[in-house]
Design a protein around this motif. Structure first.
Motif, short mmCIF file in Angstrom:
data_model
loop_
_atom_site.label_atom_id
_atom_site.label_comp_id
_atom_site.label_asym_id
_atom_site.label_seq_id
_atom_site.Cartn_x
_atom_site.Cartn_y
_atom_site.Cartn_z
N THR A 6 -23.90 -6.83 16.74
CA THR A 6 -23.47 -6.93 18.13
C THR A 6 -22.25 -7.84 18.27
N ILE A 7 -21.30 -7.41 19.09
CA ILE A 7 -20.09 -8.18 19.36
C ILE A 7 -20.03 -8.43 20.86
N SER A 8 -19.75 -9.68 21.27
CA SER A 8 -19.61 -9.99 22.69
C SER A 8 -18.20 -10.47 22.99
N ALA A 15 -8.67 -10.90 31.59
CA ALA A 15 -8.32 -11.02 30.16
C ALA A 15 -8.38 -9.67 29.46
N GLY A 16 -9.19 -8.75 30.01
CA GLY A 16 -9.27 -7.42 29.41
C GLY A 16 -10.60 -7.12 28.75
N LYS A 17 -11.65 -7.90 29.05
CA LYS A 17 -12.94 -7.71 28.38
C LYS A 17 -13.50 -6.29 28.57
N ARG A 29 -18.27 2.22 16.88
CA ARG A 29 -19.46 3.05 17.13
C ARG A 29 -20.61 2.21 17.71
N LEU A 30 -20.28 1.12 18.37
CA LEU A 30 -21.32 0.32 19.02
C LEU A 30 -21.58 0.87 20.42
N ARG A 31 -22.77 0.57 20.94
CA ARG A 31 -23.17 0.93 22.30
C ARG A 31 -22.42 0.03 23.26
N PHE A 32 -21.75 0.60 24.26
CA PHE A 32 -20.97 -0.23 25.17
C PHE A 32 -21.82 -0.70 26.36
N VAL A 33 -21.76 -2.00 26.61
CA VAL A 33 -22.47 -2.59 27.76
C VAL A 33 -21.49 -3.47 28.52
N ASP A 34 -21.34 -3.22 29.80
CA ASP A 34 -20.58 -4.15 30.65
C ASP A 34 -21.59 -4.81 31.57
N THR A 35 -21.84 -6.09 31.36
CA THR A 35 -22.94 -6.73 32.08
C THR A 35 -22.71 -6.73 33.60
N ASP A 36 -21.46 -6.63 34.03
CA ASP A 36 -21.20 -6.51 35.47
C ASP A 36 -21.90 -5.28 36.05
N LEU A 37 -21.88 -4.19 35.28
CA LEU A 37 -22.49 -2.95 35.76
C LEU A 37 -24.02 -3.08 35.78
N ASP A 38 -24.57 -3.75 34.78
CA ASP A 38 -26.03 -3.98 34.77
C ASP A 38 -26.46 -4.82 35.96
N ALA A 75 -24.62 -3.50 19.93
CA ALA A 75 -23.88 -3.28 21.18
C ALA A 75 -22.57 -4.05 21.21
N LEU A 76 -21.66 -3.51 21.96
CA LEU A 76 -20.43 -4.22 22.30
C LEU A 76 -20.62 -4.67 23.75
N ILE A 77 -20.73 -5.99 23.94
CA ILE A 77 -21.06 -6.52 25.26
C ILE A 77 -19.80 -7.09 25.92
#
Ligand SMILES: Nc1ncnc2c1ncn2[C@@H]1O[C@H](COP(=O)(O)OP(=O)(O)O)[C@@H](O)[C@H]1O
Ligand SMILES: O=C(O)C1=C[C@@H](OP(=O)(O)O)[C@@H](O)[C@H](O)C1
Ligand SMILES: [Mg+2]
Length: 168
Positions: A6-8, A15-17, A29-38, A75-77
């Motif tokens: 996992t990479i955060s 900044a472009g996160k 090929r990591l699962r994309f997660v944007d915590t703002d959307l969660d 995941a890519l967080i």
């Protein structure tokens, strides 16, 4: 190709996160997660609505609840800029894998934020953006396993730069 845990991504708003994050998720090929959307899905409200109705402290609490409970595997967080106010959230992210700080200058951030005037910030509205930048910079530095400059180049080149640094 190397496989990644996992990479955060952390850093100031603008900044472009989120933009770099989805590109890096494709590259790795990591699962994309944007915590703002969660946060928005969990609250049933937009971030701006949460800020307007309940204030920035409530948004930070919701953010922490999300960060402490979402699955972090493979995941890519892409986090929100205020995540570094929660030591528990940062501890959990760091335990899952490298935390990458997208570092950008105040002027770059102001230009990017100016293009989206409705973007709220989870800090007191009386606090200037410059002051928020000064307050948060040491926190991003403290938690970063890797720092990457995000002022120059496109989102694609920033994503490729992170990939190359993490592959070393
Ligand atoms: N490397 C970059 N070069 C130019 N513009 C960028 C770059 N990274 C992001 N942007 C732009 O900056 C704005 C903010 O990006 P965003 O990914 O939403 O940042 P964050 O999630 O860190 O707040 C967007 O308009 C995006 O297209
Ligand atoms: O820095 C902040 O206080 C915030 C950043 C936003 O995310 P981005 O950093 O992705 O813009 C979002 O979480 C919220 O509006 C609060
Ligand atoms: Mg974002």
């Amino acid at each position: 190709m190397a496989s990644f845990g996992t990479i955060s991504l952390v850093g100031m708003p603008g900044a472009g996160k989120s933009t770099v994050g989805v590109l890096l998720a494709k590259l790795t090929r990591l699962r994309f997660v944007d915590t703002d959307l969660d946060i928005q899905v969990r609250a049933g409200a937009t971030l701006q609505e949460i800020l307007d109705q309940y204030g920035y402290r409530h948004l930070r609490q919701l953010e922490e609840q999300v960060l402490l409970t979402i699955p972090l595997d493979h995941a890519l967080i892409s986090t929100g800029g205020s995540v570094v106010y929660s030591a528990a959230s940062m501890q959990r992210l760091k335990a899952a894998g490298p935390v990458v700080y997208l570092r950008a200058s105040l002027s770059t951030l102001e230009q990017r934020i100016a293009g989206a005037p409705l973007r709220g910030i989870a800090s007191d509205t009386a606090q200037s953006f410059e002051s928020v930048y000064a307050e948060r910079t040491p926190l991003y530095e403290k938690y970063a396993d890797l720092t990457v400059g995000a002022d120059t180049g496109t989102a694609e080149t920033v994503a490729m730069g992170i990939l190359s640094e993490l592959s070393r």
